[in-house]
Design an enzyme around this catalytic site. Structure first.
Site, PDB file in Angstrom:
ATOM      1  N   LEU A  47       0.813  -1.215   0.000  1.00 15.59           N
ATOM      2  CA  LEU A  47       0.000   0.000   0.000  1.00 15.59           C
ATOM      3  C   LEU A  47       0.848   1.269   0.000  1.00 15.59           C
ATOM      4  O   LEU A  47       0.357   2.368   0.272  1.00 15.59           O
ATOM      5  CB  LEU A  47      -0.956  -0.033   1.197  1.00 15.59           C
ATOM      6  CG  LEU A  47      -1.838  -1.291   1.232  1.00 15.59           C
ATOM      7  CD1 LEU A  47      -2.711  -1.292   2.467  1.00 15.59           C
ATOM      8  CD2 LEU A  47      -2.691  -1.430  -0.009  1.00 15.59           C
ATOM      9  N   CYS A  48       2.106   1.112  -0.341  1.00 18.52           N
ATOM     10  CA  CYS A  48       3.044   2.228  -0.384  1.00 18.52           C
ATOM     11  C   CYS A  48       2.908   2.976  -1.715  1.00 18.52           C
ATOM     12  O   CYS A  48       2.817   2.348  -2.768  1.00 18.52           O
ATOM     13  CB  CYS A  48       4.457   1.627  -0.295  1.00 18.52           C
ATOM     14  SG  CYS A  48       5.591   2.566   0.695  1.00 18.52           S
TER      15      CYS A  48
ATOM     16  N   ASP B 114      23.957 -12.108   3.201  1.00 17.62           N
ATOM     17  CA  ASP B 114      24.198 -12.983   2.052  1.00 17.62           C
ATOM     18  C   ASP B 114      25.688 -13.150   1.783  1.00 17.62           C
ATOM     19  O   ASP B 114      26.160 -14.249   1.498  1.00 17.62           O
ATOM     20  CB  ASP B 114      23.516 -12.406   0.809  1.00 17.62           C
ATOM     21  CG  ASP B 114      23.715 -13.278  -0.422  1.00 17.62           C
ATOM     22  OD1 ASP B 114      23.488 -14.501  -0.316  1.00 17.62           O
ATOM     23  OD2 ASP B 114      24.095 -12.759  -1.485  1.00 17.62           O
TER      24      ASP B 114
ATOM     25  N   GLU C  25      10.838   3.968   2.609  1.00 19.95           N
ATOM     26  CA  GLU C  25      12.011   3.891   1.725  1.00 19.95           C
ATOM     27  C   GLU C  25      13.293   3.803   2.562  1.00 19.95           C
ATOM     28  O   GLU C  25      14.204   3.029   2.239  1.00 19.95           O
ATOM     29  CB  GLU C  25      12.050   5.111   0.800  1.00 19.95           C
ATOM     30  CG  GLU C  25      11.085   5.041  -0.372  1.00 19.95           C
ATOM     31  CD  GLU C  25       9.619   5.271   0.010  1.00 19.95           C
ATOM     32  OE1 GLU C  25       9.355   5.691   1.159  1.00 19.95           O
ATOM     33  OE2 GLU C  25       8.746   5.035  -0.844  1.00 19.95           O
TER      34      GLU C  25
END
Lengths: 163, 163, 163, 163, 163, 163
Positions: E75-76, E128, E114
């Site tokens: 919903l951004c 990672d 963001e």
């Protein structure tokens, strides 16, 4: 016909486990139509032959859209499509354009969603390219025609059960 | 009504120049339906209330799909949507579910394609989540209902010209 | 000409702050060529006129690629392109195809990268569609031709400084 | 060398069927160069060693770009790349930077496009990071160097036929 | 503090209407940490200085991730970020690395998501790149530090209400 | 425990070659928590049962996010996930919500990153949907719980070595 498979026993959405399914050739074909005014229909046909290529653009969009199905449909598995083909037919009597998309993979799940997504994006692209001429266009009769491969085997529209 | 705007004078596809258009509030609403077997229809309704939430998932997918319209439709401009809303209605008499998507922006081009894409992705998601129960579902009557804003002003379905 | 702007004083990559820049019309044109065997060149030309449309497909791909520049180039700002156009020219004497991409926006940063990305994706698509005939094709001379707008104003290739 | 494979008998674009192809190890290496002013060239070299890391950023961008090839190139198959490597070399005599990308997969189609896309995105990123210093940079000599695997076997640039 | 704004009166998810909000400069800073074994911590520090650049790669990933926030968070709103910056700090006493991301826009909605997404993707990338040495790394204390701009004005962590 | 595997001998980032690894069933589970004010915690719980479905939306976002891991994490391989499941638990005593994501594939590399990304995107979505009520929420304790499959076999958090 059974239960919804995209929910677990708690009723929560889940991308279902297909690890145990075997990699088989799976293919699906879907279709759909867009109806438009006669003026618009004629312009698309003329354009397709003389200059502006509505259907050529829609074909590319549909193929690219089919490849991105798993990004759009939340619980859809990622699939390496081995073939995507989109063809169009002018239905003169109704001022409609019919799109058919065939998708194929060697994988663990069917490609019905990819074929349907290819049709939808192709029809949306036709709408986009023609909307300056006719905003009242209507997309219709979008459905699966046939699927083959996998445990459930062949399914054909109009035959009310898996064969 | 005029000419196709997505081709230049050579008939080549082009993303048309909207630099000179002004930033105005633009809104569009589109709709579409998916028809299904009574068994499937009942399961969606029950699931929506008791556990598996087909329409909740389809709503999210439709909203996210509307945001990605410009990635899917080749000549569509990138738009910063200021609102996306998707609502569903059960059409009991026909075993159909109707989806309506309203998109809105403050920008240089209309949001018809975003509203239509929101509907299409929502319907595709319903299909995906229900296809284990009914592969014969059909998507239909997908079209623009209304648009407002921009130079061409208000357009409503069923009124054969721009107002 | 100044310093690299994509690094801060610590030498770390940063997407630079353009908040204070004004929204102006900015445009850029880039070009590039792909050279190929005469056999391949003739097939593209024939196909473009008779049936298989290599350049039509490459044009769509280039336009779509230009729209996704900010996803590909790490420190590139997101831009709402207001126009993208790609044109091709057959350079008969050299068996080369030249692609030119013009991108335009009303925004805070230039669109050089969008124009260059449009050219690159268009050339890559030509390569992909022709590689069964000629894998030795070479892409070359890919560069900015001109940019306008913004504080730095007009820049034209071959003129060794900003004007 | 044969016919274009991305069109069917009607001349329509199609993502060709590779279902019957076998999964084999396939590898491709592509290269390309970007030429720049001596001032810019020196800044990249200095930066690469002391603080701002142009090539480190371009390497990451190129690897990520290669992974998205099938989203950019319309008729390219989705591939699960098993390796991507990008290396750069400073060509002092010419003020050029050479990029080489090697891509690898175990799959049904070759990875030439992935290697070329990796090179292109890496070069574009160098351009983006250096354009404040030199807008006249030129990308050139972008081509396939070698491919191995699949039915057509080994291909090397400069050898005018498949071996 | 008020009600959830991402649901309409029926309790359905909606991308809320921000059409009426004004375009103002909005900025947000978020942080987060990843803790690891001493062995791993030393390798990252050494690598960052000598050869393998874990944090340089994580910085690029975080910046690119921040740009794609609206694709990930349902919903951004789509935002044209005008700046993204990510910095890291070695917390020697705890064998932790702290990431801080600042995002900025001139727009109708805030950029908290963001900034947070930039932090998350940066931390995930560190995980990672280091997981071959330490799979037990833990990401923690990921939160908003400060936001400015918009109607609600300044918010700082540790101050229990909007100022 | 060994060396970082995402750098080659020159210390350059590389997507490592997994061509020779065998396709085995691989599974990973990760977890994480978000802590919030009691007011916010109660609203999520009530909403989840009565109307606004925060966790239902976060679940869909997390599943979709897990599918896009390789686009976000630079050196992560593309994987065809065969299952993604996200579950939430209310930790009453601490006003925290715990998310657990299980990812599974039949492939050449592990799915730790996919499970962790699913958790992160789910937590970010909870933050987004609740931030009008509480901007001070904190994400914490995000880590791998268990992995199985592949050459390194089973790994469980809290057990300091591969088993």
């Amino acid at each position: 016909m059974g239960e919804f498979t995209h929910f677990n026993e708690q009723g929560h959405a889940v991308m279902v486990d297909v690890s145990e399914k075997s990699d088989t050739v799976r293919e699906a074909t879907a279709m759909g139509r867009i109806s438009m005014s006669q003026e618009c229909f004629e312009k698309v046909k003329t354009g397709g032959m003389k200059k502006g290529d509505v259907l050529g653009t829609a074909r590319i969009a549909g193929i690219m859209g089919a490849k991105r199905t798993s990004e759009l449909i939340p619980l859809c598995h990622i699939l390496n499509l081995s073939k995507v083909m989109i063809e169009f037919e002018y239905i003169e009597s109704a001022c409609e354009i019919e799109a058919r998309c065939t998708a194929k993979t060697v994988g663990k799940t069917g490609v019905e969603m990819e074929a349907l997504t290819g049709v939808q994006v192709a029809l949306l692209t036709i709408y986009d390219m023609c909307k300056a001429v006719d905003k009242g266009m209507c997309m219709k009769n979008i459905r699966l025609l046939e699927k083959t491969g996998g445990k459930s085997g062949v399914w054909k529209a109009g035959q009310e059960k898996d064969i």
